[in-house]
Design a protein around this motif. Structure first.
Motif, short mmCIF file in Angstrom:
data_model
loop_
_atom_site.label_atom_id
_atom_site.label_comp_id
_atom_site.label_asym_id
_atom_site.label_seq_id
_atom_site.Cartn_x
_atom_site.Cartn_y
_atom_site.Cartn_z
N LEU A 99 -3.72 12.30 13.53
CA LEU A 99 -3.18 11.94 12.22
C LEU A 99 -2.73 10.48 12.20
N PHE A 100 -2.07 10.05 13.26
CA PHE A 100 -1.67 8.64 13.35
C PHE A 100 -2.89 7.73 13.40
N GLN A 101 -3.88 8.13 14.17
CA GLN A 101 -5.08 7.31 14.34
C GLN A 101 -5.85 7.15 13.04
N THR A 102 -5.77 8.15 12.17
CA THR A 102 -6.53 8.11 10.91
C THR A 102 -5.68 7.63 9.73
N GLY A 103 -4.53 7.03 10.04
CA GLY A 103 -3.80 6.33 9.00
C GLY A 103 -2.51 6.94 8.52
N THR A 104 -2.10 8.06 9.09
CA THR A 104 -0.82 8.65 8.69
C THR A 104 0.32 7.77 9.19
N GLY A 164 0.82 -1.19 0.00
CA GLY A 164 0.00 0.00 0.00
C GLY A 164 0.86 1.25 0.00
N LYS A 165 0.19 2.39 0.00
CA LYS A 165 0.90 3.67 0.00
C LYS A 165 1.29 4.07 1.41
N ILE A 166 2.35 4.85 1.49
CA ILE A 166 2.77 5.45 2.75
C ILE A 166 2.14 6.83 2.83
N ASN A 167 1.40 7.07 3.88
CA ASN A 167 0.70 8.34 4.07
C ASN A 167 1.55 9.28 4.91
N ILE A 168 1.87 10.44 4.33
CA ILE A 168 2.75 11.41 4.97
C ILE A 168 1.96 12.66 5.31
N PHE A 226 3.20 7.30 -2.31
CA PHE A 226 2.93 8.15 -1.16
C PHE A 226 1.66 8.97 -1.34
N THR A 227 1.06 9.37 -0.23
CA THR A 227 0.06 10.43 -0.19
C THR A 227 0.60 11.51 0.75
N LEU A 228 0.07 12.74 0.60
CA LEU A 228 0.58 13.84 1.40
C LEU A 228 -0.55 14.75 1.84
N LYS A 229 -0.51 15.17 3.09
CA LYS A 229 -1.39 16.22 3.59
C LYS A 229 -0.56 17.20 4.41
N VAL A 230 -1.06 18.43 4.51
CA VAL A 230 -0.39 19.48 5.26
C VAL A 230 -1.36 20.04 6.28
N VAL A 231 -0.91 20.16 7.52
CA VAL A 231 -1.69 20.79 8.59
C VAL A 231 -0.87 21.96 9.11
N ASP A 232 -1.37 23.17 8.90
CA ASP A 232 -0.60 24.34 9.31
C ASP A 232 -1.33 25.12 10.39
N ASP A 233 -0.72 26.22 10.81
CA ASP A 233 -1.27 27.09 11.87
C ASP A 233 -1.55 26.37 13.18
N LEU A 234 -0.76 25.37 13.51
CA LEU A 234 -0.93 24.69 14.78
C LEU A 234 -0.30 25.50 15.92
N PRO A 235 -0.92 25.51 17.09
CA PRO A 235 -0.36 26.23 18.23
C PRO A 235 0.70 25.39 18.94
N PHE A 236 1.58 26.06 19.67
CA PHE A 236 2.56 25.37 20.49
C PHE A 236 1.94 25.01 21.83
N ASP A 237 1.01 24.07 21.82
CA ASP A 237 0.42 23.57 23.05
C ASP A 237 -0.07 22.15 22.81
#
Length: 378
Positions: free
Chosen positions: A98-103, A41-45, A77-88
């Protein structure tokens, strides 16, 4: 209130942030990385980032991951980007989701340190890549970084040749050893060509604060600085300095269009990041993932970043002298060789001693807590 985290400098810092999370997703359903590497299968990044992904710093890494995927095999591979995350803790929770949903592999471009590691530790069969890591890494985690210190040294060489007043300015992020190392590197380069060079350093307690950057750059120029460098994720300081006809440097990407009349040069990060990610993805596919180390993309004692194109008004004599020094460093010369004194004149690095900017336990990488001679406000 702020949250204690590990940030881009690899040390502890205090940051306040507000979450505005944007997710851009492509690709297929999840499979385990080990199974994907074996051809099942593909590696999800996923790439996670703390600011808007449009900033030059964010784009340098996101585009590098895309380029690495294209080089290694886009069908794998597949790729997704999650931005604007806070430092908390929201960053930790997002990583876990992300890990739980298959990354399968997460690249921490936010350099969140322990906040990221907390999630990686809970999912030992997943893979994590941490930008500018410090300290012990989880068993499933590898680090990556580039030698920006050498490039800031070269920018300093150019600044020393360009300044008429001998006063330069540096718009800096957060007062941490990693940030101190960069302004120190700039100062060492400047004083190598202009021994009386001073670098007025201003910390903004943020990696992206365009209004603060504009204000800081204008204050520095109005105070006498005629060359401005910066360590911020966006080019606001560059543009502000240009508006006052001061020489200014880009960072991460070619930014000549932002300051066409007074642009000096930039340091280009994406090719180095692309090579780092290409190596890591290749190893992951081959079942040769190596945790617990920092990948610089090139062999030890080599230069991994490049200088960008020069501004059209930079004198040829300046370009030639900087490029000559760059060639010397690529040939093995170490710009971080003593004697190096602190801002009070005390010799901290004796004559002949060399500092290794890639040593994770060394002064330059993560322990430069004192400003060198010439730095004011460090």
């Amino acid at each position: 209130m702020g949250t204690r985290v590990t940030g881009k400098s690899g040390m502890k810092l205090l940051v306040s942030a507000v979450l505005t999370s944007v997710v851009a997703a492509t690709g297929c359903a999840a499979t385990a990385a080990d199974g994907a590497a074996a051809g099942h299968g593909k590696i999800n990044i996923a790439v996670i980032y703390s600011g808007p992904k449009e900033t030059p710093y964010g784009q340098a890494q996101i585009n590098a991951v895309k380029a690495a995927i294209a080089a290694v095999g886009p069908s794998r591979f597949t790729l997704k980007v999650v931005d604007d995350l806070p430092f908390d803790k929201q960053l930790t929770q997002t990583t876990e989701q992300l890990f739980q949903t298959g990354t399968d592999l997460i690249v921490d471009a936010a350099t969140a340190g322990s906040l990221f590691f907390d999630a990686c530790t809970k999912y030992p069969k997943k893979h994590c890549l941490e930008g500018y890591p410090a300290g012990q890494l989880p068993a499933n985690t590898a680090g990556y970084w580039v030698d920006a210190n050498t490039m800031f040294y070269l920018q300093g060489v150019a600044a020393g040749l360009l300044t008429k007043s001998g006063d330069t300015g540096f718009v800096n992020a957060i007062k941490l050893p990693g940030s101190t190392a960069l302004v120190n590197s700039f100062a060492l380069g400047c004083r190598s060509t202009r021994p009386d060079c001073t670098v007025h350093n201003v910390y903004l307690n943020s990696f992206s604060d365009p209004p603060g950057e504009v204000s800081a750059a204008k204050t520095l120029v109005n105070g006498g600085a005629d060359v401005i460098a910066h360590y911020m994720d966006d080019p606001a300081a560059l543009k502000a300095a240009a508006s006052l006809k001061a020489w200014s440097f880009g960072l991460y990407t070619d930014q000549r269009s932002e300051a066409p009349g007074t642009y000096v040069t930039s340091q280009i990060w994406q090719p180095a990041f692309t090579e780092i990610f290409r190596q890591d993805l290749t190893n992951l596919l081959a079942g040769k993932w190596k945790s617990g180390r920092i990948n610089w993309g090139t062999a030890a004692h080599t230069v991994d970043l490049t200088l960008g194109p020069w501004g059209k008004n930079v004198p040829a004599s300046v370009r030639e002298k900087v490029e000559k020094r760059y060639a010397e460093i690529k040939g093995g010369a170490n710009p971080f060789t003593g004697p190096i004194s602190d801002a009070k004149g005390k010799v901290r690095v004796p004559a002949g001693k060399e500092l290794d900017p890639r040593d994770p336990d060394g002064v330059v990488y993560a322990n430069w807590s004192w400003p060198v001679s010439g730095v004011i406000g460090g």
